[in-house]
Design a protein around this motif. Structure first.
Motif, PDB file in Angstrom:
ATOM      1  N   ASN A 230       0.825  -1.200   0.000  1.00 17.52           N
ATOM      2  CA  ASN A 230       0.000   0.000   0.000  1.00 17.52           C
ATOM      3  C   ASN A 230       0.860   1.250   0.000  1.00 17.52           C
ATOM      4  N   SER A 231       0.273   2.332  -0.481  1.00 15.98           N
ATOM      5  CA  SER A 231       0.953   3.625  -0.441  1.00 15.98           C
ATOM      6  C   SER A 231       0.901   4.166   0.977  1.00 15.98           C
TER       7      SER A 231
ATOM      8  N   LYS B 224       0.736   9.863  -0.046  1.00 16.10           N
ATOM      9  CA  LYS B 224       0.045  10.262  -1.281  1.00 16.10           C
ATOM     10  C   LYS B 224       0.014  11.785  -1.337  1.00 16.10           C
TER      11      LYS B 224
ATOM     12  N   SER C  83      -1.167  15.006  -3.855  1.00 14.78           N
ATOM     13  CA  SER C  83      -1.991  15.311  -5.019  1.00 14.78           C
ATOM     14  C   SER C  83      -2.077  16.812  -5.256  1.00 14.78           C
TER      15      SER C  83
ATOM     16  N   ASP D  29       2.447  15.798  -7.803  1.00  7.50           N
ATOM     17  CA  ASP D  29       1.807  14.512  -7.527  1.00  7.50           C
ATOM     18  C   ASP D  29       2.899  13.511  -7.171  1.00  7.50           C
TER      19      ASP D  29
ATOM     20  N   ASP E  76       3.458   9.434  -5.146  1.00 10.35           N
ATOM     21  CA  ASP E  76       2.920   8.259  -4.470  1.00 10.35           C
ATOM     22  C   ASP E  76       4.109   7.425  -3.995  1.00 10.35           C
TER      23      ASP E  76
ATOM     24  N   LYS F  44       5.322   4.048  -1.828  1.00 14.54           N
ATOM     25  CA  LYS F  44       4.861   2.783  -1.266  1.00 14.54           C
ATOM     26  C   LYS F  44       5.469   2.520   0.107  1.00 14.54           C
TER      27      LYS F  44
END
Length: 233
Positions: free
Chosen positions: A3-4, A7, A9, A29, A31, A33
């Protein structure tokens, strides 16, 4: 499935100057992990440390969103952000940021005690042993070399077993030998603990030891393709 844990944005950071508004971050942006190591590189003044500070909940963006381990920072007040940092993250600074009046042992114990960790002293002793400083427990920062101070800072960062470790130029104030020793420890502890590592650096060799590199350029992030350097190369 991995899963990240971070995050980001459409992150924008704008500040007011005498010449008018200056946009430092322009719609970032990102992401990251869980367990991943990421280096943020780029020239001085490109916004690397600004980005790191916002992701680490130490600064606030003009707009956009950041989440750490599923928690949206925009929904938190300053007290809640402080609690999140205490529970989820640690930070290693270029200038070490040790408390001058506390010994090495007391500096490492401090975040553990603040977070209510049981057996803080025992765990601090274990971490100082891991970074090779069992013989420096009762020394003040001014009695330690730069490399030793940064190793104390690493022990302090890892004692609370953070989900994410942020590092801003962690070897920037060290000579090459101490810098390499600290870098080796940083990655060894990162891998052993499964901690996500996000670091800002001018040191290309250090950056290439990360699984990923991104470059700040004129307020934007560019993903770089590279093969990590193995420890000892």
């Amino acid at each position: 499935m991995i899963n990240s844990v971070i995050k980001v944005s459409q992150l924008i950071k704008q500040v007011e100057t005498q010449e008018g508004p200056l946009k430092i971050l322009k719609g970032i942006d990102l992401d990251v992990k869980s367990g991943e190591s990421l280096a943020v590189v780029g020239p001085s003044g490109s916004g690397k440390s600004t980005l790191l500070g916002i992701i680490a909940a130490l600064d606030t963006p003009s707009s956009g969103n950041v989440s750490i381990d599923g928690v949206d920072l925009s929904n938190l007040d300053e007290e809640q952000k402080a609690q999140l940092r205490k529970q989820k993250t640690s930070f290693v600074f270029q200038s070490f940021m040790l408390v001058d009046t506390l010994t090495a042992l007391e500096n490492v114990m401090l975040p553990a005690e603040l977070s209510g960790l049981k057996n803080a002293k025992e765990k601090a002793l274990q971490w100082l042993d891991k970074v090779g400083l069992s013989h420096r427990l009762h020394h003040l920062p001014k009695q330690l070399s730069g490399g030793e101070q940064q190793r104390v800072a690493l022990a302090r960062a890892f004692i609370s077993q953070p989900k994410v470790l942020f590092a801003d130029e962690p070897t920037g104030n060290l000579d090459s030998a101490n810098g390499e020793r600290v870098a080796n420890l940083l990655f060894e502890l990162n891998q052993a603990q499964g901690t996500t590592l996000i670091l800002v650096t001018h040191d290309q060799k250090l950056a290439m030891r990360c699984q990923r590199q991104v470059q700040m350029e004129d307020g934007h992030l560019i993903e770089l393709t590279q093969t990590p350097i193995a420890v000892g190369e």
